[in-house]
Design a protein around this motif. Structure first.
Motif, mmCIF file in Angstrom:
data_model
loop_
_atom_site.group_PDB
_atom_site.id
_atom_site.type_symbol
_atom_site.label_atom_id
_atom_site.label_comp_id
_atom_site.label_asym_id
_atom_site.label_seq_id
_atom_site.Cartn_x
_atom_site.Cartn_y
_atom_site.Cartn_z
ATOM 1 N N SER A 147 -5.677 12.652 -5.583
ATOM 2 C CA SER A 147 -5.922 11.586 -6.552
ATOM 3 C C SER A 147 -6.667 12.123 -7.766
ATOM 4 O O SER A 147 -7.630 12.868 -7.640
ATOM 5 C CB SER A 147 -6.737 10.468 -5.923
ATOM 6 N N ASP A 201 -6.055 7.839 -11.638
ATOM 7 C CA ASP A 201 -5.515 7.091 -10.498
ATOM 8 C C ASP A 201 -6.618 6.325 -9.778
ATOM 9 O O ASP A 201 -6.430 5.173 -9.379
ATOM 10 C CB ASP A 201 -4.827 8.030 -9.504
ATOM 11 N N MET A 211 -4.231 5.250 -4.089
ATOM 12 C CA MET A 211 -4.777 5.776 -5.339
ATOM 13 C C MET A 211 -4.002 7.031 -5.739
ATOM 14 O O MET A 211 -4.527 8.147 -5.685
ATOM 15 C CB MET A 211 -6.267 6.082 -5.172
ATOM 16 N N VAL A 212 -2.747 6.826 -6.116
ATOM 17 C CA VAL A 212 -1.854 7.934 -6.463
ATOM 18 C C VAL A 212 -1.143 7.639 -7.780
ATOM 19 O O VAL A 212 -1.151 6.510 -8.259
ATOM 20 C CB VAL A 212 -0.808 8.188 -5.354
#
Length: 147
Positions: free
Chosen positions: A14, A18, A123-124
């Protein structure tokens, strides 16, 4: 469940952006609590109509929102891996593997997915999400043929 690196189709750590844009609800609540705590401390030293109070309140808001992704990244060290059959999420050194038949998007084009029946925020980057959605499409298509 460790997967050999050769099985990994796509892997991503991440980034700040992000983590800033795709936080989970739990992280957002923690930020709100930190902001309220900072405001309570600030209110002890300055009257609420003072210019210093307003400037410092704005600084606290920027610090909480802007610096929290750095803190999350240092503590959680999020890593996401996509294999042919699994989505592997590593947070704080703990790996969780989700079979793709237990992964489904909740909102089209968003970062919120249902993983094993539980709502999770990934969270990418958009690129990783597009790889995941493509893999889910192929996986579901393959399962329909087998039935």
């Amino acid at each position: 469940m460790k997967k050999p690196m050769s099985d990994v189709l796509y892997q991503e750590e991440s980034s700040y952006k992000d983590m800033l844009l795709r936080k989970s609800m739990k992280m957002r609540i923690m930020e709100t609590v930190a902001f309220v705590f900072g405001m309570m401390i600030l209110a002890q030293f300055f009257p609420s109509d003072a210019t210093e109070f307003k400037v410092l309140a704005f600084a606290i808001a920027i610090a909480v929102v802007g610096l929290s992704p750095f803190l999350y990244k240092a503590i959680l060290r999020p890593m996401y891996k996509l294999t042919k059959t699994h989505l592997i999420i590593s947070l704080s050194g703990q790996e969780k593997s989700y079979p793709l038949n237990e992964v489904e998007p909740i909102y089209e084009g968003r970062h919120v997915y249902r993983l094993s029946g539980k709502r999770e925020s990934l969270m990418v980057s958009r690129q990783f999400l597009s790889h995941l959605n493509e893999r889910l499409f192929y996986y579901q298509k393959g399962n329909k043929k087998r039935r």
